[in-house]
Design a protein around this motif. Structure first.
Motif, mmCIF file in Angstrom:
data_model
loop_
_atom_site.group_PDB
_atom_site.id
_atom_site.type_symbol
_atom_site.label_atom_id
_atom_site.label_comp_id
_atom_site.label_asym_id
_atom_site.label_seq_id
_atom_site.Cartn_x
_atom_site.Cartn_y
_atom_site.Cartn_z
ATOM 1 N N GLU A 630 0.809 -1.220 0.000
ATOM 2 C CA GLU A 630 0.000 0.000 0.000
ATOM 3 C C GLU A 630 0.842 1.269 0.000
ATOM 4 N N TYR A 631 2.152 1.122 -0.287
ATOM 5 C CA TYR A 631 3.033 2.286 -0.158
ATOM 6 C C TYR A 631 3.979 2.418 -1.352
ATOM 7 N N ALA A 632 4.408 3.641 -1.552
ATOM 8 C CA ALA A 632 5.554 3.943 -2.413
ATOM 9 C C ALA A 632 6.717 4.288 -1.489
ATOM 10 N N TYR A 633 7.847 3.689 -1.735
ATOM 11 C CA TYR A 633 9.033 3.891 -0.899
ATOM 12 C C TYR A 633 10.031 4.761 -1.650
ATOM 13 N N VAL A 634 10.614 5.725 -0.954
ATOM 14 C CA VAL A 634 11.588 6.612 -1.586
ATOM 15 C C VAL A 634 12.854 6.681 -0.728
ATOM 16 N N ILE A 635 13.979 6.836 -1.427
ATOM 17 C CA ILE A 635 15.243 7.132 -0.751
ATOM 18 C C ILE A 635 15.411 8.645 -0.737
ATOM 19 N N GLU A 636 15.615 9.187 0.436
ATOM 20 C CA GLU A 636 15.881 10.619 0.596
ATOM 21 C C GLU A 636 17.262 10.764 1.217
ATOM 22 N N ARG A 637 18.081 11.591 0.617
ATOM 23 C CA ARG A 637 19.462 11.704 1.115
ATOM 24 C C ARG A 637 20.000 13.117 0.918
ATOM 25 N N ASP A 638 20.991 13.451 1.737
ATOM 26 C CA ASP A 638 21.754 14.667 1.480
ATOM 27 C C ASP A 638 22.933 14.307 0.578
ATOM 28 N N LEU A 650 15.129 5.943 4.306
ATOM 29 C CA LEU A 650 14.059 5.340 3.527
ATOM 30 C C LEU A 650 12.731 5.815 4.106
ATOM 31 N N TYR A 651 11.915 6.440 3.268
ATOM 32 C CA TYR A 651 10.587 6.898 3.666
ATOM 33 C C TYR A 651 9.538 6.161 2.836
ATOM 34 N N ARG A 652 8.303 6.230 3.295
ATOM 35 C CA ARG A 652 7.207 5.693 2.489
ATOM 36 C C ARG A 652 6.039 6.670 2.471
ATOM 37 N N VAL A 653 5.302 6.602 1.351
ATOM 38 C CA VAL A 653 4.152 7.463 1.106
ATOM 39 C C VAL A 653 2.965 6.563 0.790
ATOM 40 N N PRO A 654 1.803 6.773 1.401
ATOM 41 C CA PRO A 654 0.637 5.936 1.075
ATOM 42 C C PRO A 654 0.254 6.061 -0.397
ATOM 43 N N LEU A 655 0.015 4.934 -1.030
ATOM 44 C CA LEU A 655 -0.424 4.977 -2.422
ATOM 45 C C LEU A 655 -1.738 5.735 -2.571
#
Length: 731
Positions: A630-638, A650-655
């Motif tokens: 039920e999620y989209a996962y993204v890598i967020e980095r500096d 690693l973060y996730r966003v609800p689809l």
């Protein structure tokens, strides 16, 4: 003479990684990394460049001492607790320290004080290790390079290079004055300057014999000295007490076949270099009758490997390109050096650990330390150790089962890694590195690097696809990874082609399955290089069948930091592609980036916005997007490295929130939830935190995998970290 076979070299190098704990192999693993900037004196500019070049250890093995030529100092590191090294201070000089060697309670420091190339000068300083005071100095009469001490601490030898000016007359030799060798007596570590003896070396080498440039010096147990004349491609064996030349011989040449000889954005082991001069740099004695040399090359040579000679000059073993192949198989091959000297073996160390006679070969350009077992015949490659950027010096401390490398390059001015000293410990267990390697095809390793995106292989748990980025501009590739093995194994390399040839003008940063055996690829644009941001549809043969350009609403506001990942959501006419845009474009508020959507069936574009974390230094952006459950996962980095790195998450966003709005209007901002801080994972190998966490995928069994981009070893340590974070649904 027997060349080490490619297959044998690779198998031996990885043996420690695949050995079970029951067999209890002895392996080296990195236990600490020390940024030598920690040794900067109080009040000094913290971002002043530093370096660690040649390194030695105190007799008790509790202190490391390294030369920092650009900083005109030597540094001390307290390693009483080797897993927690501490700054030990510096000693400053009026010249550039070029080498250090321990002599009892003292450290001998060769210091270059030249006014110019034509007026070389230098001194040998005696520094007390405990007090860090300069006890005495001796005038060497020339510019020194290497310094060595004999086994009982009664003699020292210094190679006086009097190096040439590479900017004068195109660097052609000869360039006077000639170099020579200095030998002097020691007593309790103190140098007796009155005993200095200059040994002339002119007339020995076949090439530029009137201008010898000694590079590296080493003693055996019989007080014989081995000395390399690097630019002259010559090796000299001398009696250390009398200074008499016993034998001397040419470094000779090597016919190199199946090597990469072109700097062309592709790893291709199809070239040849016939009659390649070895031009050895470091030399060490394996025993009293055999020496090993690292064939870095300088003036017009470099044989990419190492050679074992006896004292008459007979070649007992020639590595050829086997060391380079082993390095390529773990993703450390420096493609930009292909037309020059390849991996450039430079430094050496020899030591006995337990029952094993080992020698260590440093690759300056691949940032690797090769661990070889001396068998008396064909050496056995045991391991390849990751070693920071540009390892220059290495010291073994067998009494503590320790090894340390000094890495000279400091990229602080470019926001890169600092110069480091790295420490390894030998013990029972498994090798922690590499975490990914490649198989060989037709007897040659699959070259890889700069991995930038991941996707699962449908229906095959533990199997993934990966892509490389624009560093390999002439070799865009889709790799297959078998992560059920340890280390993970790249088994296949599928070229991405356009009209039957390797596709050009691509910067592949993301990959997703199309459900039909082919792939959707995200290519990041850079208008300065005439690349366009685009989505590509590739079939199972790697052929580009469709190229989808950005709509005008996006193109009008683009910058070069574009699509860094792609994910496929739905099937058939319901398929939506989601792309993560790395940084804010011209129409984005600070801290807000887009997740862009595209529906192939209707050619509709849309987007939502994603709120980035804030960073005190540099920028923050997205590097990947993947869909699971039920999620989209993204890598967020500096974009920070080492101690400055703070955001690798690693973060996730609800689809349910991925409901794209039309471009050009108000875009909704999605909510995000932190899944995992990846910095502890990036510290697990006890190196510095790398900046480019680029790829993430969830395999068919629901396990998450992460990969880092090593920039093709361009101003990088070359390390590719590849690891699983376990079941995503359990997080």
């Amino acid at each position: 003479m027997k060349a080490l076979s490619i297959t044998a070299a690779l198998a031996a190098a990885l043996a420690a990684s695949t050995t079970s704990a029951v067999q209890a192999e002895q392996v080296f693993n990195r236990i600490a990394s020390f940024p030598v900037a920690h040794n900067l004196p109080e009040g000094a500019e913290r971002k002043a460049p530093t370096s660690a070049e040649i390194i030695t250890a105190s007799e008790d093995g509790n202190t490391l001492i390294y030369s920092d030529s650009p900083g005109k100092r030597i540094g001390f590191i307290d390693i009483a607790d080797a897993k927690a090294p501490k700054a030990g201070g510096i000693v400053a000089f009026d010249g550039e320290p070029t080498s250090v060697a321990i002599a009892g309670a003292k450290v001998l420091v060769a210091v270059n004080t030249r006014e110019s190339f034509t007026k070389p000068s230098g001194l040998l300083a005696v520094v007390d290790v405990a007090t860090k005071k300069v006890d005495a100095t001796c005038d060497l009469g020339g510019q020194p390079d290497s310094v060595a001490v004999n086994k009982d601490g009664t003699l020292a030898a210094v190679a006086i290079e009097n190096e040439r000016d590479e900017e004068f007359n195109d660097g052609k030799m000869p360039q006077m004055p000639a170099g020579d060798l200095v030998i002097l007596s020691l007593k309790d570590g103190a140098a007796d300057c009155a005993t200095i003896k200059h040994v002339a070396l002119t007339g020995l080498a076949e090439f530029a014999g009137e201008d010898p440039e000694p590079e590296f010096v080493a003693f055996n147990t019989k007080d014989e000295i081995a000395l390399t004349l690097q630019e002259n491609n010559h090796i000299v064996i001398l009696d250390g007490k009398s200074g008499t030349v016993k034998t001397h011989f040419s470094g000779g040449t090597v016919d190199l076949k199946n090597i990469d000889t072109k700097r062309d954005g592709a790893i291709s082991f199809t070239g040849e270099q016939a009659g390649r001069k070895r031009e050895p740099d470091a030399v060490k004695w394996l025993d009293d009758e055999r020496i090993v040399v690292a064939n870095e090359g300088d003036y017009e040579g470099g044989a990419r490997g190492f050679t074992i000679f006896d004292t008459t000059g007979k070649v007992l073993f020639e590595s050829g390109p086997s060391f380079e192949y082993a390095i390529a198989a773990i993703g450390h091959y420096p493609e930009k050096r292909s037309s020059a000297k390849g991996v450039e073996p430079e430094g050496l160390e020899v030591a006995r650990f337990g029952d094993d006679d080992l020698f260590f070969v440093l690759s300056e350009r691949a940032s690797i330390a090769g661990v070889y077992k001396d068998t008396g015949a064909e050496p056995e490659l045991l391991q390849l150790l990751p070693s920071g950027i540009s390892p220059e010096g290495v010291v073994a401390i067998p009494g503590r089962n320790l090894l340390a490398t000094a890495n000279e390059l400091d990229l602080v001015e470019d926001g890169g890694a600092r110069a480091h000293v790295m420490i390894y410990e030998r013990g029972e267990g498994e090798a922690a590195y590499p975490q990914i390697r490649s198989a060989d095809k037709d007897g040659l390793p699959i070259g890889f690097g700069a991995l930038s995106g991941l996707a699962p292989v449908a229906g095959k748990p533990g199997f993934l696809h990966a892509v490389n980025d624009s560093f390999y501009s002439s070799q865009p590739t889709i790799f297959t990874i078998d992560a059920t093995q340890k280390p993970a194994l790249i088994t296949e390399a599928l070229p991405i082609t356009r009209d039957g040839a390797p596709a050009q003008k691509l910067d592949i940063e993301g990959i997703a399955n199309d459900g039909e055996g082919g792939f959707w690829l995200a290519s990041e644009g850079n208008s300065d290089k005439l690349y366009s941001h685009a989505i590509l549809h590739v079939n199972k043969k790697g052929e580009i069948k469709q190229e989808i350009a950005l709509p005008e609403e996006l193109r009008a506001n683009e910058i070069r930091f574009g699509f860094e990942g792609i994910a496929a959501l739905g099937k058939g006419d319901d398929l939506t592609l989601w792309m993560a845009v790395q940084r804010e474009w011209k129409d984005d508020e600070k801290g807000l980036v887009k997740l862009v959507s595209y529906k192939p069936a209707t050619k509709e574009w849309g987007a939502v916005r994603y709120q980035l974390d804030k960073s005190e230094e540099g920028w923050v952006g997205l590097s990947e997007i993947a869909v699971h459950g039920e999620y989209a996962y993204v890598i967020e980095r500096d974009n920070q490295i080492g101690e400055a790195a703070k955001i690798k998450k690693l973060y996730r966003v609800p689809l349910a929130e991925l409901k794209p709005a039309a471009l050009g209007g108000e875009l909704p901002v999605v909510t995000k939830e932190e899944v995992r801080d990846l910095i502890p994972d990036l510290k697990a190998l006890n190196g510095y935190v790398v900046d480019k966490v680029e790829g993430f995928a969830i395999d068919a069994a629901g396990n998450g995998y992460v990969v880092t981009d090593n920039d093709g070893v361009d101003d990088s340590s070359g390390e590719t970290l590849f690891f699983s974070i376990g079941a995503i649904d359990a997080m």
